[in-house]
Design a protein around this motif. Structure first.
Motif, mmCIF file in Angstrom:
data_model
loop_
_atom_site.group_PDB
_atom_site.id
_atom_site.type_symbol
_atom_site.label_atom_id
_atom_site.label_comp_id
_atom_site.label_asym_id
_atom_site.label_seq_id
_atom_site.Cartn_x
_atom_site.Cartn_y
_atom_site.Cartn_z
ATOM 1 N N VAL A 122 0.837 -1.206 0.000
ATOM 2 C CA VAL A 122 0.000 0.000 0.000
ATOM 3 C C VAL A 122 0.868 1.251 0.000
ATOM 4 O O VAL A 122 0.704 2.145 -0.845
ATOM 5 N N PHE B 267 -1.622 5.069 -3.764
ATOM 6 C CA PHE B 267 -1.666 5.577 -2.394
ATOM 7 C C PHE B 267 -0.899 6.883 -2.280
ATOM 8 O O PHE B 267 -1.373 7.851 -1.676
ATOM 9 N N CYS C 158 -2.870 9.906 -3.562
ATOM 10 C CA CYS C 158 -4.157 10.307 -2.978
ATOM 11 C C CYS C 158 -3.949 11.461 -1.994
ATOM 12 O O CYS C 158 -2.963 11.511 -1.274
ATOM 13 N N LEU D 289 -8.121 10.312 2.297
ATOM 14 C CA LEU D 289 -8.524 8.911 2.351
ATOM 15 C C LEU D 289 -9.231 8.563 3.648
ATOM 16 O O LEU D 289 -9.078 9.258 4.661
ATOM 17 N N ILE E 237 0.440 2.094 8.143
ATOM 18 C CA ILE E 237 -0.234 2.949 7.155
ATOM 19 C C ILE E 237 -0.764 4.206 7.828
ATOM 20 O O ILE E 237 -0.593 5.320 7.320
ATOM 21 N N THR F 101 0.748 7.875 7.131
ATOM 22 C CA THR F 101 -0.204 8.826 6.546
ATOM 23 C C THR F 101 -0.228 10.117 7.351
ATOM 24 O O THR F 101 -0.195 11.218 6.795
ATOM 25 N N LEU G 269 -9.672 7.578 -1.709
ATOM 26 C CA LEU G 269 -9.401 6.176 -1.403
ATOM 27 C C LEU G 269 -10.062 5.752 -0.097
ATOM 28 O O LEU G 269 -10.066 6.508 0.874
ATOM 29 N N LEU H 252 -9.621 2.448 2.441
ATOM 30 C CA LEU H 252 -8.961 1.187 2.794
ATOM 31 C C LEU H 252 -9.902 0.439 3.738
ATOM 32 O O LEU H 252 -10.217 0.934 4.824
#
Length: 279
Positions: free
Chosen positions: A84, A90, A93, A96, A113, A117, A192, A194
Motif C-alpha cells: 500500500v 496511495f 491520494c 482517504l 499505514i 499517513t 481512497l 482502505l
C-alpha cells in the motif's frame, strides 16, 4: 498456511450445498449434512438462505484466522502495508478513509499505514495555490447498533480513544471542544477507502462481520459523490491469504458494496475498470 479453500471449499451445485475436504475429492455424507444444517439452503426463503450461507462462511473464516500462525500473519501484515505505502495510487491520494485495525478481530494491521499517513507531507500542485500539507485522513467511529458509522478527520493518533470493545476510534470533538470534520460534510472528495472485512473473492465480493456498517457508509458516500459530481473513491480491501474465497462462493444482496481491488501478501489485485485504470 494457504487460502481458506485449503480448509474448506464451498461449491454450490444447483440448490444443494456440498462440503469438500482437501483430503478427499468427494464429499462425505456427514460433511454434506453438516453444511446443509449450517446453511438451511433446502428449507429457507432466498433471503434466509443467503443470510445462513453468510453465517456459515463467517464461521469457517474465523476458524481459519484463529488457526493462522502468528509468524505468517506478521509476515503478511508487513507485506500488505508495504504494498500500500509503496503504491502510486496511495502516494497520489490527497484524502482517504482507513480503518484502525483491531488485534482481537484479527484484521490486517494498518498501524504503519496510519502512522505514515499522519506523518506524510504531500506536495500540492501550485496551480491550486495551496501550501504543502499532510494527507487528510478520516477514520471510523460507530455511532449505534443500527449500522450507523461516521468517518472523522484526525491529525494524530492522540485523537483516538478506546471504545467499550477496546477498539480505537476518534472522539467526536477535538481537544479544544471543536467538532471533528465528518467525511460526509467535507468540501473535497476522498480518493481512497482502505477497507477491512472477513472474506473476499477476486470478483470484488466482500463479506463483512454482519453489522452492515461499511456497506451503509459506502452507499451514502457513493450517492454523495454522484450529487457533487466527484470521482468515485477507489475501494481497496486488505486481506490475509486465508480470507480469499473461490469466485461466486460469497452470496450477495443488493445492499452489499463490492470493492475495486484487493491487497494481499501475494500482490495487488485490481478488479474493476476504475482499479485497472488507476492501479
Amino acid at each position: 498456511m494457504g487460502s481458506i479453500r485449503e480448509h474448506v471449499r464451498l461449491i454450490m451445485t444447483g440448490h444443494q450445498s456440498v462440503l469438500f475436504s482437501p483430503s478427499s475429492p468427494f464429499p462425505s455424507l456427514a460433511a454434506a449434512s453438516h453444511l446443509r444444517r449450517a446453511t438451511g439452503a433446502m428449507a429457507c426463503s432466498p433471503s434466509d438462505a443467503t443470510a445462513q450461507k453468510k453465517r456459515a462462511i463467517r464461521s469457517e473464516v474465523r476458524k481459519a484466522l484463529k488457526a493462522f500462525s502468528p509468524s505468517q500473519r506478521s509476515h503478511e501484515d508487513s507485506v500488505i502495508q508495504s504494498l500500500v505505502l509503496d503504491s502510486s495510487w496511495f502516494k497520489s491520494c490527497r484524502s482517504l478513509c482507513a480503518y484502525i485495525s483491531c488485534e482481537a478481530l484479527r484484521e490486517v494491521d494498518t498501524s504503519r499505514i496510519i502512522s505514515e499517513t499522519l506523518n506524510n507531507v504531500d506536495t500540492v500542485s501550485s496551480q491550486n495555490n495551496d501550501a504543502q500539507g499532510k494527507k487528510k485522513l478520516y477514520v471510523p467511529r460507530v455511532e449505534d447498533k443500527n449500522s450507523h458509522m461516521r468517518m472523522f478527520h484526525i491529525s494524530s493518533t492522540e485523537d483516538l480513544v478506546a471504545n467499550s470493545m477496546n477498539i480505537l476510534e476518534p472522539s467526536p470533538t477535538d481537544a479544544d471542544g471543536n467538532q471533528r470534520e465528518d467525511v460526509m460534510l467535507a468540501n473535497r472528495p476522498v480518493d481512497l477507502f482502505l477497507l477491512p472485512g472477513l472474506a473476499f473473492d477476486k470478483t470484488g465480493r466482500r463479506l463483512g462481520r454482519g453489522g452492515g456498517y461499511y456497506d451503509v457508509l459506502l452507499k451514502k458516500y457513493h450517492d454523495l459523490a454522484m450529487e457533487q459530481s466527484w470521482a468515485q473513491p477507489l475501494l481497496v480491501a486488505l486481506a490475509y491469504s486465508v480470507q480469499i474465497m473461490e469466485e461466486n462462493v460469497i452470496p450477495i444482496t443488493p445492499n452489499d458494496m463490492p470493492v475495486d481491488a484487493l491487497v494481499t501478501a501475494s500482490g495487488v489485485i485490481p478488479i474493476t475498470p476504475a482499479a485497472l485504470e488507476r492501479m
